[in-house]
Design a protein around this motif. Structure first.
Motif: not given
Ligand code: YOG
Length: 135
Positions: A21, A26, A30, A41, A59, A61, A63, A109
């Motif tokens: 991070m 970051i 955060t 996951k 949060r 994420y 894609f 992965h």
């Molecule tokens: O996985 O990119 O599966 O893209 C870890 C990195 C934290 C947000 C998560 C919330 C976080 C604040 C992404 C975590 C660093 C921190 C839940 C993992 C950035 C910001 C979203 C990742 C890949 C492969 C998919």
């Protein structure tokens, strides 16, 4: 044919997320939250299209991509950068290269001992996460 990564997976270990991070720029605030939470996951595959969801109480994420097909990735809710990303199988590893502002960025992965492994790297930092299958 590699073992399928599909399914729901809960984080059991998380090594050096902090370094990863920091490499992504970051904020401290955060980072503190991100280090406290458990990620889930969820990996789905429809035809040759993958959907990868990283879910948490803080949060989410999500894609999607096709293997061997470059795509524009926007890391919304993470470091909010644009990357040109490419995911490909390298042996039993699903490997992503994220070309953009940050050098040496990407992830891999794979399945080992019935666990889902994830290695995230950026610049000189490597974060290693392991997930167990949700039953
Ligand atoms: O996985 O990119 O599966 O893209 C870890 C990195 C934290 C947000 C998560 C919330 C976080 C604040 C992404 C975590 C660093 C921190 C839940 C993992 C950035 C910001 C979203 C990742 C890949 C492969 C998919």
């Amino acid at each position: 044919m590699p073992v399928s990564l599909c399914g729901s997976w809960d984080m059991v270990s998380n090594v050096n997320l902090e370094g990863y991070m920091i490499a992504l720029g970051i904020s401290l605030y955060t980072r503190k939250i991100a280090l406290k939470i458990k990620h889930r996951k969820v990996i789905e595959q429809v035809g040759d299209q993958y959907v990868v969801k990283t879910l948490s109480t803080f949060r989410n994420y999500t894609f999607s991509f096709r293997v061997n097909e470059e795509f524009q990735e926007f890391t919304k809710g993470l470091d909010e950068r644009h990357c040109k990303s490419l995911v490909a199988w390298e042996g039993n590893k699903l490997v992503c290269v994220q070309k953009g502002e940050k050098k040496n960025r990407g992830w891999a992965h794979w399945i080992e001992d019935d666990k889902l492994h994830l290695e995230l790297h950026c610049e000189d930092q490597v974060c290693k996460q392991v997930f167990k299958r949700v039953v």
